[in-house]
Motif scaffolding. Structure first.
Motif, PDB file in Angstrom:
ATOM      1  N   ARG A  71      50.149  58.290  40.304  1.00  0.00           N
ATOM      2  CA  ARG A  71      49.922  58.957  41.687  1.00  0.00           C
ATOM      3  C   ARG A  71      50.321  57.947  42.529  1.00  0.00           C
ATOM      4  N   GLU A  72      49.200  57.099  42.928  1.00  0.00           N
ATOM      5  CA  GLU A  72      48.855  56.153  44.143  1.00  0.00           C
ATOM      6  C   GLU A  72      49.493  54.391  43.179  1.00  0.00           C
ATOM      7  N   PRO A  73      50.252  54.449  43.469  1.00  0.00           N
ATOM      8  CA  PRO A  73      50.862  53.155  42.696  1.00  0.00           C
ATOM      9  C   PRO A  73      50.302  51.884  43.516  1.00  0.00           C
ATOM     10  N   GLU A  74      50.978  52.407  44.526  1.00  0.00           N
ATOM     11  CA  GLU A  74      50.047  51.054  45.989  1.00  0.00           C
ATOM     12  C   GLU A  74      48.791  51.011  45.834  1.00  0.00           C
ATOM     13  N   ALA A  75      48.480  51.655  45.398  1.00  0.00           N
ATOM     14  CA  ALA A  75      46.469  51.386  45.828  1.00  0.00           C
ATOM     15  C   ALA A  75      45.633  49.904  44.733  1.00  0.00           C
ATOM     16  N   ALA A  76      45.682  49.140  46.650  1.00  0.00           N
ATOM     17  CA  ALA A  76      45.246  47.519  45.282  1.00  0.00           C
ATOM     18  C   ALA A  76      43.418  47.686  45.132  1.00  0.00           C
ATOM     19  N   LEU A  77      42.928  48.682  45.863  1.00  0.00           N
ATOM     20  CA  LEU A  77      41.632  48.709  45.292  1.00  0.00           C
ATOM     21  C   LEU A  77      41.516  49.104  43.944  1.00  0.00           C
ATOM     22  N   GLY A  78      42.150  50.228  43.323  1.00  0.00           N
ATOM     23  CA  GLY A  78      42.773  50.820  41.819  1.00  0.00           C
ATOM     24  C   GLY A  78      42.799  49.301  40.825  1.00  0.00           C
ATOM     25  N   TYR A  79      43.430  48.735  41.061  1.00  0.00           N
ATOM     26  CA  TYR A  79      43.572  47.660  40.268  1.00  0.00           C
ATOM     27  C   TYR A  79      42.636  46.877  39.953  1.00  0.00           C
TER      28      TYR A  79
ATOM     29  N   ILE B 268      38.711  53.537  32.596  1.00  0.00           N
ATOM     30  CA  ILE B 268      39.792  52.930  32.594  1.00  0.00           C
ATOM     31  C   ILE B 268      40.942  54.363  32.655  1.00  0.00           C
ATOM     32  N   LYS B 269      40.462  55.374  32.116  1.00  0.00           N
ATOM     33  CA  LYS B 269      41.752  56.289  31.573  1.00  0.00           C
ATOM     34  C   LYS B 269      41.320  57.015  32.819  1.00  0.00           C
ATOM     35  N   ILE B 270      40.405  56.931  33.748  1.00  0.00           N
ATOM     36  CA  ILE B 270      40.745  58.387  35.552  1.00  0.00           C
ATOM     37  C   ILE B 270      41.587  57.022  36.263  1.00  0.00           C
ATOM     38  N   LEU B 271      40.910  55.932  36.188  1.00  0.00           N
ATOM     39  CA  LEU B 271      41.834  54.519  36.983  1.00  0.00           C
ATOM     40  C   LEU B 271      43.568  54.777  37.090  1.00  0.00           C
ATOM     41  N   ARG B 272      43.697  54.993  35.955  1.00  0.00           N
ATOM     42  CA  ARG B 272      44.966  54.617  35.246  1.00  0.00           C
ATOM     43  C   ARG B 272      45.986  55.885  35.949  1.00  0.00           C
ATOM     44  N   ALA B 273      44.934  57.148  35.376  1.00  0.00           N
ATOM     45  CA  ALA B 273      45.965  58.149  35.815  1.00  0.00           C
ATOM     46  C   ALA B 273      45.598  58.608  37.495  1.00  0.00           C
TER      47      ALA B 273
ATOM     48  N   ALA C 197      42.455  64.544  42.936  1.00  0.00           N
ATOM     49  CA  ALA C 197      42.463  64.000  43.942  1.00  0.00           C
ATOM     50  C   ALA C 197      42.598  62.289  43.429  1.00  0.00           C
ATOM     51  N   PRO C 198      43.931  61.636  43.897  1.00  0.00           N
ATOM     52  CA  PRO C 198      43.428  60.171  43.032  1.00  0.00           C
ATOM     53  C   PRO C 198      42.494  59.526  44.073  1.00  0.00           C
ATOM     54  N   LEU C 199      43.079  59.687  44.989  1.00  0.00           N
ATOM     55  CA  LEU C 199      41.690  58.127  46.162  1.00  0.00           C
ATOM     56  C   LEU C 199      40.593  58.292  45.789  1.00  0.00           C
ATOM     57  N   ILE C 200      40.262  60.225  45.321  1.00  0.00           N
ATOM     58  CA  ILE C 200      38.767  60.647  44.977  1.00  0.00           C
ATOM     59  C   ILE C 200      38.408  60.257  43.674  1.00  0.00           C
ATOM     60  N   GLU C 201      39.416  60.019  42.876  1.00  0.00           N
ATOM     61  CA  GLU C 201      39.521  59.697  41.083  1.00  0.00           C
ATOM     62  C   GLU C 201      38.860  57.873  41.406  1.00  0.00           C
ATOM     63  N   MET C 202      39.912  57.247  42.108  1.00  0.00           N
ATOM     64  CA  MET C 202      39.368  55.902  42.230  1.00  0.00           C
ATOM     65  C   MET C 202      37.967  55.571  43.051  1.00  0.00           C
TER      66      MET C 202
END
Length: 465
Positions: free
Chosen positions: A392-400, A383-388, A359-364
């Motif tokens: 799938r969640e390209p609008e998640a500011a926290l991930g960037y 880096i690998k986990i966050l890019r993945a 799940a992308p939010l949990i990956e972040m």
């Protein structure tokens, strides 16, 4: 106006100002109809949670399929608001307050609300309403211009009130027509919702119960109101019509699946634990209540408001009860991370990622924990986990933001600046985004993929409201 002065308007000026104000207010209404979709940062404050969003997807999927919208990628977004409300604003999202989730006692109740909002989407009510508003604005302007002629004549003859009436009467009629159109849309959405529920073998009783409850609560405020100046059908009439329609369904008495009810109860407990004060949580879920939802709510409240060690013990007890529940492992990792123990958070978060099928939010969250350890050896994995996740969640500011920090650990300043620029852009901080992207361009080779992405941000014009 100067201090102590007094401005006196002539009859003609008064009616002109009044007509202009009405026309201007309608123009603002037209412009602001899809306001929630206009900007990223200035839209409604949203909440994100994998468990809750997955449940809402499961609720809406059959409804959207019945409405012929399953391929439209319509999402349900949760608003950080404790009141009961749901609406559509941009044709691709259904917005629902967390208060609506908390107050819906059964899946069927919130599904009925979601079905109603789907009725608006399926009926194209947003675009049709914009057309009606635009048409009404034109009619207002025409009425104003015609009324001005009467106002001029009235001012010359000394009958200024006649000119004002020539403007205000058509405006009132146009507004009544507009509100009548909106009431019809609400009635059509109710009918569509029952149709979708019937098509999916679900009861409309929950929808009726929800609308009935709010009609009873608002009955006094609508007493004596002009039914032609309401944007929604009068509460009693609407509920009566809905009840008649819903009771005609063969699924009226059908109950929610027990497994779905359990997931709903867990979601409500989670919302309470995270969003309500500790005393409210313990009042809703007293120590005497040993159900899993009650234990879930108290564990969250303990981590949010109490002793971290006690919270971890309670979360471990939840994991022991359901070791394959990814959200219990996620909760433990989040509690440890926010408690200043990112290294200890890694194991439960890795488990949560595995059990949730990445799940992308949990990956972040895992990426944030990896970055938070300050261990450079974890930077490449982060880096690998966050890019993945961001793919799938390209609008998640926290991930960037976390990705920028991970690149910084590796000494890759160009990618760090670009990721920071993307985070700022998603937060709505256009100036910071452009400044960071400009700096990133100086670090990338001209024409490289990173340079192109940075250049896009530099040249993006901010959205005007």
């Amino acid at each position: 106006m100067t201090p102590g002065g007094h401005l006196r308007a002539s009859p003609l000026k008064t009616v002109t100002m009044r007509a202009t104000a009405v026309a201007t207010s309608l123009a603002v209404l037209v412009a602001s109809w899809p306001a929630a979709a206009q900007t990223r940062a200035k839209g409604p404050p949203l909440l994100r949670d994998t468990e809750t969003e997955q449940l809402l997807r499961d609720y809406t999927r059959p409804i959207l399929r019945a409405a012929g919208l399953e391929k439209q990628n319509i999402q349900v977004a949760i608003i950080n608001d404790g009141t009961f409300n749901a609406f559509v604003a941009d044709g691709r999202r259904i917005f629902v307050n967390y208060g609506a989730l908390r107050q819906s006692e059964t899946p069927n109740q919130i599904i009925g609300v979601l079905a109603h909002e789907t009725g608006h989407l399926a009926g194209g009510h947003l675009s049709k309403m914009r057309q009606q508003l635009a048409q009404a604005q034109t009619q207002m302007i025409v009425a104003m211009l015609l009324g001005l002629g009467a106002a001029v004549a009235g001012a010359r003859s000394g009958a200024g009130s006649a000119g004002a009436a020539a403007i205000s009467a058509p405006q009132a009629a146009i507004m009544r027509s507009l509100l009548s159109y909106q009431r019809q849309q609400e009635e059509n959405a109710d009918k569509a919702a029952v149709k979708f529920l019937n098509a999916t073998g679900q009861s409309a009783k929950g929808m009726y119960e929800t609308f009935k409850r709010f009609a009873d609560q608002g009955l006094f405020s609508t007493r004596g109101a002009d039914p032609y100046m309401q944007s929604h059908p009068m509460a009693v009439e609407r509920v009566r019509a809905l009840e008649e329609l819903a009771r005609s369904s063969p699924y009226w008495d059908k109950k929610d699946d027990p497994a779905l009810q359990h997931r709903h109860d867990m979601m409500r407990a989670k919302v309470s634990g995270f969003m309500e004060r500790a005393e409210t949580v313990y009042r809703r879920y007293p120590i005497s209540d040993n159900s899993l939802p009650a234990r879930y709510a108290r564990a969250i409240a303990a981590y949010r408001h109490g002793d971290p060690r006690t919270a971890i013990a309670q979360i471990d007890a939840l994991i022991k009860t359901e070791p394959s529940n990814p959200y219990f492992h996620e909760l433990k990792g989040q509690a440890l991370l926010e408690g200043g123990k990112p290294a200890e958070a890694l194991a439960p978060l890795r488990k949560a990622v595995q059990l949730s099928h990445n799940a992308p939010l949990i990956e972040m969250l895992l990426g944030q924990a990896l970055v938070g350890t300050d261990n450079k050896a974890y930077a490449e994995e982060a880096i690998k986990i966050l890019r993945a996740a961001l793919a799938r969640e390209p609008e998640a500011a926290l991930g960037y933001t976390q990705l920028a920090m991970a690149y910084g650990r590796r000494g890759n300043l160009a990618e760090a600046d670009l990721a920071s620029a993307q985070a700022a852009y998603l937060r709505g901080d256009a100036k910071t985004a452009r400044d960071l992207a400009s700096r990133a361009k100086t670090r990338f080779a001209i024409g490289s993929p990173g340079w192109v992405r940075a250049d896009d941000i530099v040249n993006t014009k901010p959205v005007k409201n």
